[in-house]
Design a protein around this motif. Structure first.
Motif, PDB file in Angstrom:
ATOM      1  N   ARG A 153       0.832  -1.190   0.000  1.00 53.45           N
ATOM      2  CA  ARG A 153       0.000   0.000   0.000  1.00 53.45           C
ATOM      3  C   ARG A 153       0.869   1.243   0.000  1.00 53.45           C
ATOM      4  O   ARG A 153       1.978   1.232   0.544  1.00 53.45           O
ATOM      5  CB  ARG A 153      -0.971   0.012   1.184  1.00 53.45           C
ATOM      6  N   ASP A 154       0.349   2.292  -0.611  1.00 52.71           N
ATOM      7  CA  ASP A 154       0.994   3.603  -0.628  1.00 52.71           C
ATOM      8  C   ASP A 154       0.070   4.516   0.162  1.00 52.71           C
ATOM      9  O   ASP A 154      -0.948   4.981  -0.367  1.00 52.71           O
ATOM     10  CB  ASP A 154       1.169   4.077  -2.071  1.00 52.71           C
ATOM     11  N   ASN A 155       0.405   4.745   1.430  1.00 49.70           N
ATOM     12  CA  ASN A 155      -0.468   5.529   2.293  1.00 49.70           C
ATOM     13  C   ASN A 155      -0.625   6.964   1.804  1.00 49.70           C
ATOM     14  O   ASN A 155      -1.674   7.578   1.989  1.00 49.70           O
ATOM     15  CB  ASN A 155       0.049   5.509   3.729  1.00 49.70           C
ATOM     16  N   ALA A 156       0.407   7.501   1.167  1.00 50.28           N
ATOM     17  CA  ALA A 156       0.336   8.880   0.671  1.00 50.28           C
ATOM     18  C   ALA A 156      -0.699   9.013  -0.445  1.00 50.28           C
ATOM     19  O   ALA A 156      -1.329  10.055  -0.614  1.00 50.28           O
ATOM     20  CB  ALA A 156       1.698   9.333   0.182  1.00 50.28           C
ATOM     21  N   LYS A 157      -0.887   7.926  -1.197  1.00 48.06           N
ATOM     22  CA  LYS A 157      -1.841   7.945  -2.312  1.00 48.06           C
ATOM     23  C   LYS A 157      -3.154   7.251  -1.956  1.00 48.06           C
ATOM     24  O   LYS A 157      -4.056   7.165  -2.793  1.00 48.06           O
ATOM     25  CB  LYS A 157      -1.233   7.259  -3.538  1.00 48.06           C
ATOM     26  N   ASN A 158      -3.255   6.745  -0.735  1.00 47.66           N
ATOM     27  CA  ASN A 158      -4.456   5.992  -0.314  1.00 47.66           C
ATOM     28  C   ASN A 158      -4.781   4.878  -1.315  1.00 47.66           C
ATOM     29  O   ASN A 158      -5.940   4.665  -1.670  1.00 47.66           O
ATOM     30  CB  ASN A 158      -5.652   6.929  -0.173  1.00 47.66           C
ATOM     31  N   THR A 159      -3.755   4.212  -1.735  1.00 50.62           N
ATOM     32  CA  THR A 159      -3.908   3.172  -2.753  1.00 50.62           C
ATOM     33  C   THR A 159      -3.228   1.887  -2.306  1.00 50.62           C
ATOM     34  O   THR A 159      -2.153   1.915  -1.697  1.00 50.62           O
ATOM     35  CB  THR A 159      -3.313   3.641  -4.089  1.00 50.62           C
ATOM     36  N   MET A 160      -3.876   0.776  -2.602  1.00 51.78           N
ATOM     37  CA  MET A 160      -3.347  -0.539  -2.285  1.00 51.78           C
ATOM     38  C   MET A 160      -3.147  -1.300  -3.584  1.00 51.78           C
ATOM     39  O   MET A 160      -3.869  -1.062  -4.558  1.00 51.78           O
ATOM     40  CB  MET A 160      -4.348  -1.284  -1.399  1.00 51.78           C
ATOM     41  N   TYR A 161      -2.181  -2.206  -3.573  1.00 52.03           N
ATOM     42  CA  TYR A 161      -1.854  -2.977  -4.766  1.00 52.03           C
ATOM     43  C   TYR A 161      -1.817  -4.468  -4.446  1.00 52.03           C
ATOM     44  O   TYR A 161      -1.521  -4.870  -3.316  1.00 52.03           O
ATOM     45  CB  TYR A 161      -0.491  -2.551  -5.310  1.00 52.03           C
ATOM     46  N   LEU A 162      -2.072  -5.268  -5.461  1.00 43.47           N
ATOM     47  CA  LEU A 162      -1.874  -6.711  -5.355  1.00 43.47           C
ATOM     48  C   LEU A 162      -1.109  -7.150  -6.596  1.00 43.47           C
ATOM     49  O   LEU A 162      -1.664  -7.153  -7.697  1.00 43.47           O
ATOM     50  CB  LEU A 162      -3.205  -7.456  -5.256  1.00 43.47           C
ATOM     51  N   GLN A 163       0.160  -7.462  -6.404  1.00 38.95           N
ATOM     52  CA  GLN A 163       0.977  -7.967  -7.494  1.00 38.95           C
ATOM     53  C   GLN A 163       0.792  -9.476  -7.540  1.00 38.95           C
ATOM     54  O   GLN A 163       1.074 -10.174  -6.556  1.00 38.95           O
ATOM     55  CB  GLN A 163       2.447  -7.622  -7.263  1.00 38.95           C
ATOM     56  N   MET A 164       0.311  -9.977  -8.672  1.00 37.84           N
ATOM     57  CA  MET A 164       0.007 -11.398  -8.826  1.00 37.84           C
ATOM     58  C   MET A 164       0.940 -11.987  -9.869  1.00 37.84           C
ATOM     59  O   MET A 164       0.877 -11.601 -11.045  1.00 37.84           O
ATOM     60  CB  MET A 164      -1.452 -11.581  -9.234  1.00 37.84           C
ATOM     61  N   ASN A 165       1.796 -12.890  -9.438  1.00 36.46           N
ATOM     62  CA  ASN A 165       2.756 -13.540 -10.325  1.00 36.46           C
ATOM     63  C   ASN A 165       2.450 -15.024 -10.432  1.00 36.46           C
ATOM     64  O   ASN A 165       1.767 -15.597  -9.589  1.00 36.46           O
ATOM     65  CB  ASN A 165       4.169 -13.333  -9.799  1.00 36.46           C
ATOM     66  N   ARG A 166       3.009 -15.648 -11.452  1.00 38.74           N
ATOM     67  CA  ARG A 166       2.841 -17.100 -11.679  1.00 38.74           C
ATOM     68  C   ARG A 166       1.369 -17.476 -11.560  1.00 38.74           C
ATOM     69  O   ARG A 166       1.007 -18.421 -10.844  1.00 38.74           O
ATOM     70  CB  ARG A 166       3.702 -17.891 -10.704  1.00 38.74           C
ATOM     71  N   LEU A 167       0.529 -16.743 -12.264  1.00 38.09           N
ATOM     72  CA  LEU A 167      -0.912 -16.958 -12.180  1.00 38.09           C
ATOM     73  C   LEU A 167      -1.308 -18.319 -12.727  1.00 38.09           C
ATOM     74  O   LEU A 167      -0.693 -18.848 -13.672  1.00 38.09           O
ATOM     75  CB  LEU A 167      -1.646 -15.853 -12.925  1.00 38.09           C
ATOM     76  N   LYS A 168      -2.348 -18.873 -12.113  1.00 37.06           N
ATOM     77  CA  LYS A 168      -2.866 -20.188 -12.485  1.00 37.06           C
ATOM     78  C   LYS A 168      -4.337 -20.037 -12.892  1.00 37.06           C
ATOM     79  O   LYS A 168      -5.010 -19.096 -12.446  1.00 37.06           O
ATOM     80  CB  LYS A 168      -2.797 -21.131 -11.289  1.00 37.06           C
ATOM     81  N   PRO A 169      -4.857 -20.967 -13.671  1.00 32.27           N
ATOM     82  CA  PRO A 169      -6.296 -20.908 -14.000  1.00 32.27           C
ATOM     83  C   PRO A 169      -7.185 -20.869 -12.755  1.00 32.27           C
ATOM     84  O   PRO A 169      -8.246 -20.242 -12.774  1.00 32.27           O
ATOM     85  CB  PRO A 169      -6.505 -22.195 -14.803  1.00 32.27           C
ATOM     86  N   ASP A 170      -6.754 -21.511 -11.668  1.00 28.81           N
ATOM     87  CA  ASP A 170      -7.531 -21.488 -10.421  1.00 28.81           C
ATOM     88  C   ASP A 170      -7.612 -20.095  -9.798  1.00 28.81           C
ATOM     89  O   ASP A 170      -8.405 -19.869  -8.883  1.00 28.81           O
ATOM     90  CB  ASP A 170      -6.922 -22.445  -9.389  1.00 28.81           C
ATOM     91  N   ASP A 171      -6.784 -19.167 -10.256  1.00 30.18           N
ATOM     92  CA  ASP A 171      -6.852 -17.792  -9.740  1.00 30.18           C
ATOM     93  C   ASP A 171      -7.968 -16.990 -10.419  1.00 30.18           C
ATOM     94  O   ASP A 171      -8.235 -15.856 -10.024  1.00 30.18           O
ATOM     95  CB  ASP A 171      -5.519 -17.069  -9.957  1.00 30.18           C
ATOM     96  N   THR A 172      -8.587 -17.565 -11.424  1.00 35.86           N
ATOM     97  CA  THR A 172      -9.680 -16.884 -12.112  1.00 35.86           C
ATOM     98  C   THR A 172     -10.830 -16.599 -11.149  1.00 35.86           C
ATOM     99  O   THR A 172     -11.338 -17.506 -10.491  1.00 35.86           O
ATOM    100  CB  THR A 172     -10.186 -17.731 -13.291  1.00 35.86           C
TER     101      THR A 172
END
Length: 119
Positions: A71-90
């Motif tokens: 999260r970037d508290n200064a921007k009030n923004t949160m992120y989710l970096q998703m790597n090595r994605l699988k079909p089950d992540d759909t």
């Protein structure tokens, strides 16, 4: 009230990466935790990852080692970096916000963003 707006979903091949963003606005002084739930067809809703204002994090076993929440508290923004994605992540991924005082309490939900992983 807190408004949450997600972005960054889409279609990706298995093994690829996506980054989701969630911008929070409104009465954000009342929240100290943010996270991501996901909902796939015919599956139970799953808390994927969460983060406190102090940077403490949690991950579900299904994504540990592949996803990173920040999260970037200064921007009030949160992120989710998703790597090595699988079909089950759909799933539809929902940004959530609330509080953490020994337990997580979620009070606000975004509209959701679709993530589709093709095999």
């Amino acid at each position: 009230q807190v408004q949450l707006v997600e972005s960054g979903g889409g279609l990706v091949q298995a093994g690829g990466s996506l980054r989701l963003s969630c911008a929070a606005s409104g009465s954000i002084d009342g929240i100290n935790a943010m996270g991501w739930y996901r909902q796939a067809p015919a599956k139970q809703r799953e808390l994927v990852a969460a983060i406190t204002g102090g940077g403490g994090t949690m991950y579900s076993d299904s994504v540990k080692g592949r996803f990173t929440i920040s999260r970037d508290n200064a921007k009030n923004t949160m992120y989710l970096q998703m790597n090595r994605l699988k079909p089950d992540d759909t799933a539809v991924y929902y940004c959530i916000a609330g509080t953490y005082y020994s337990t997580w309490t979620w009070n606000y939900w975004g509209q959701g963003t679709q993530v589709t992983v093709s095999s």
